[in-house]
Enzyme design. Structure first.
Site, PDB file in Angstrom:
ATOM      1  N   ASP A  65       5.904  81.314  26.802  1.00  0.00           N
ATOM      2  CA  ASP A  65       6.507  80.453  27.821  1.00  0.00           C
ATOM      3  C   ASP A  65       6.813  81.290  29.069  1.00  0.00           C
ATOM      4  O   ASP A  65       7.321  82.401  28.986  1.00  0.00           O
ATOM      5  CB  ASP A  65       7.800  79.843  27.269  1.00  0.00           C
ATOM      6  CG  ASP A  65       8.262  78.646  28.071  1.00  0.00           C
ATOM      7  OD1 ASP A  65       8.290  77.540  27.524  1.00  0.00           O
ATOM      8  OD2 ASP A  65       8.594  78.814  29.262  1.00  0.00           O
ATOM      9  N   ILE A  66       6.488  80.731  30.228  1.00  0.00           N
ATOM     10  CA  ILE A  66       6.661  81.471  31.489  1.00  0.00           C
ATOM     11  C   ILE A  66       8.144  81.577  31.890  1.00  0.00           C
ATOM     12  O   ILE A  66       8.530  82.482  32.629  1.00  0.00           O
ATOM     13  CB  ILE A  66       5.802  80.818  32.604  1.00  0.00           C
ATOM     14  CG1 ILE A  66       5.460  81.835  33.681  1.00  0.00           C
ATOM     15  CG2 ILE A  66       6.451  79.589  33.172  1.00  0.00           C
ATOM     16  CD1 ILE A  66       4.346  81.375  34.617  1.00  0.00           C
ATOM     17  N   ASN A  78      10.291  68.781  22.297  1.00  0.00           N
ATOM     18  CA  ASN A  78      10.930  67.796  23.162  1.00  0.00           C
ATOM     19  C   ASN A  78       9.924  66.644  23.269  1.00  0.00           C
ATOM     20  O   ASN A  78       8.905  66.764  23.951  1.00  0.00           O
ATOM     21  CB  ASN A  78      11.230  68.402  24.537  1.00  0.00           C
ATOM     22  CG  ASN A  78      12.268  69.508  24.462  1.00  0.00           C
ATOM     23  OD1 ASN A  78      13.225  69.423  23.694  1.00  0.00           O
ATOM     24  ND2 ASN A  78      12.076  70.566  25.233  1.00  0.00           N
ATOM     25  N   GLN A  80      11.156  66.452  27.535  1.00  0.00           N
ATOM     26  CA  GLN A  80       9.769  66.914  27.704  1.00  0.00           C
ATOM     27  C   GLN A  80       9.408  66.897  29.185  1.00  0.00           C
ATOM     28  O   GLN A  80       9.514  65.856  29.840  1.00  0.00           O
ATOM     29  CB  GLN A  80       8.808  66.017  26.907  1.00  0.00           C
ATOM     30  CG  GLN A  80       7.356  66.496  26.970  1.00  0.00           C
ATOM     31  CD  GLN A  80       6.423  65.678  26.086  1.00  0.00           C
ATOM     32  OE1 GLN A  80       6.837  64.719  25.418  1.00  0.00           O
ATOM     33  NE2 GLN A  80       5.157  66.045  26.074  1.00  0.00           N
ATOM     34  N   HIS A  98       3.549  69.896  22.721  1.00  0.00           N
ATOM     35  CA  HIS A  98       3.647  71.332  22.451  1.00  0.00           C
ATOM     36  C   HIS A  98       4.889  71.614  21.615  1.00  0.00           C
ATOM     37  O   HIS A  98       5.906  70.936  21.744  1.00  0.00           O
ATOM     38  CB  HIS A  98       3.685  72.141  23.756  1.00  0.00           C
ATOM     39  CG  HIS A  98       4.713  71.677  24.735  1.00  0.00           C
ATOM     40  ND1 HIS A  98       4.536  70.565  25.527  1.00  0.00           N
ATOM     41  CD2 HIS A  98       5.941  72.154  25.030  1.00  0.00           C
ATOM     42  CE1 HIS A  98       5.605  70.382  26.274  1.00  0.00           C
ATOM     43  NE2 HIS A  98       6.484  71.338  25.994  1.00  0.00           N
ATOM     44  N   HIS A 156       7.760  74.369  20.580  1.00  0.00           N
ATOM     45  CA  HIS A 156       8.445  75.593  21.002  1.00  0.00           C
ATOM     46  C   HIS A 156       8.822  76.424  19.778  1.00  0.00           C
ATOM     47  O   HIS A 156       9.371  75.888  18.810  1.00  0.00           O
ATOM     48  CB  HIS A 156       9.747  75.259  21.742  1.00  0.00           C
ATOM     49  CG  HIS A 156       9.564  74.592  23.064  1.00  0.00           C
ATOM     50  ND1 HIS A 156       9.518  75.284  24.253  1.00  0.00           N
ATOM     51  CD2 HIS A 156       9.415  73.285  23.394  1.00  0.00           C
ATOM     52  CE1 HIS A 156       9.359  74.442  25.259  1.00  0.00           C
ATOM     53  NE2 HIS A 156       9.296  73.209  24.762  1.00  0.00           N
TER      54      HIS A 156
HETATM   55  P1  5GP Z   1       9.073  71.018  27.681  1.00  0.00           P
HETATM   56  O1  5GP Z   1      10.291  71.020  28.550  1.00  0.00           O
HETATM   57  O2  5GP Z   1       8.021  70.043  28.188  1.00  0.00           O
HETATM   58  O3  5GP Z   1       9.346  70.873  26.218  1.00  0.00           O
HETATM   59  O4  5GP Z   1       8.464  72.478  27.806  1.00  0.00           O
HETATM   60  C1  5GP Z   1       7.605  72.878  28.803  1.00  0.00           C
HETATM   61  C2  5GP Z   1       7.638  74.383  28.790  1.00  0.00           C
HETATM   62  O5  5GP Z   1       6.519  74.860  29.478  1.00  0.00           O
HETATM   63  C3  5GP Z   1       8.880  74.967  29.473  1.00  0.00           C
HETATM   64  O6  5GP Z   1       9.584  75.771  28.540  1.00  0.00           O
HETATM   65  C4  5GP Z   1       8.308  75.763  30.628  1.00  0.00           C
HETATM   66  O7  5GP Z   1       8.993  76.978  30.815  1.00  0.00           O
HETATM   67  C5  5GP Z   1       6.872  75.999  30.204  1.00  0.00           C
HETATM   68  N1  5GP Z   1       5.942  76.101  31.303  1.00  0.00           N
HETATM   69  C6  5GP Z   1       5.872  75.264  32.370  1.00  0.00           C
HETATM   70  N2  5GP Z   1       4.843  75.635  33.175  1.00  0.00           N
HETATM   71  C7  5GP Z   1       4.278  76.733  32.589  1.00  0.00           C
HETATM   72  C8  5GP Z   1       3.168  77.574  32.952  1.00  0.00           C
HETATM   73  O8  5GP Z   1       2.502  77.393  33.963  1.00  0.00           O
HETATM   74  N3  5GP Z   1       2.877  78.592  32.110  1.00  0.00           N
HETATM   75  C9  5GP Z   1       3.598  78.812  30.958  1.00  0.00           C
HETATM   76  N4  5GP Z   1       3.236  79.856  30.211  1.00  0.00           N
HETATM   77  N5  5GP Z   1       4.627  78.042  30.587  1.00  0.00           N
HETATM   78  C10 5GP Z   1       4.968  77.010  31.402  1.00  0.00           C
END
Ligand code: 5GP
Ligand code: ZN
Length: 137
Positions: free
Chosen positions: A29-30, A85, A92, A98, A100
């Site tokens: 995760d970035i 999420n 999400q 995805h 985590h």
């Molecule tokens: P969500 O909030 O949808 O469950 O998680 C999305 C995740 O993707 C977040 O933890 C966010 O930090 C990660 N993320 C968003 N954009 C990027 C990206 O461009 N590269 C990477 N490696 N992670 C990303």
């Protein structure tokens, strides 16, 4: 398709890949919640986990298990949170399913799945609720 994670899978956007097989792609995760915060996703686009079939969900979680074991062993973790999420209301932000894998370490805040929501419902009708759910399969 205009999907950030599809572009990462296709290599159009760079990522720090951790693992890949025919069905999944895993990368760091970035904006990590913890060192080693890893995302595992199916290469095929689904918006939500609940859009996947039983078999697709089983394949995803078999790979999540494999990645989590290796992350845990390599980073010498005693615990991690593994979760999704699922849907915008649930937090999400990227609409490609995805999972985590968030490494946990002593003193990191001690939150858990139970602290995600603050409002707790009454359990007065819990037996009826369980019956309703059982009858919905
Ligand atoms: P969500 O909030 O949808 O469950 O998680 C999305 C995740 O993707 C977040 O933890 C966010 O930090 C990660 N993320 C968003 N954009 C990027 C990206 O461009 N590269 C990477 N490696 N992670 C990303
Ligand atoms: Zn996608």
């Amino acid at each position: 398709m205009d999907c950030l994670f599809c572009k990462i899978v296709a290599g159009e956007i760079p990522s720090h890949k951790v693992y890949e097989d025919d069905f999944v792609y895993a990368f760091l995760d970035i904006y990590p919640c913890a060192e080693g915060h890893t995302i595992v996703l199916p290469k095929k686009h689904f918006e939500k986990f609940t859009d996947m079939s039983d078999d697709e969900a089983a394949s995803l979680f078999a790979s999540v298990n494999k990645v989590a074991k290796t992350v845990g062993k390599t980073l010498e973790l005693e615990g991690m949170n593994i979760g999704i999420n699922n849907g915008e209301l649930a937090g999400q932000t990227v609409p490609h399913v995805h999972v985590h894998i968030i490494p946990r370490r002593a003193g990191d805040g001690e939150g858990n799945m139970h602290t995600i929501v603050e409002l707790h419902p009454s359990t007065e009708n819990i037996a009826e609720l369980a019956e309703k759910l059982r009858n919905s399969f």
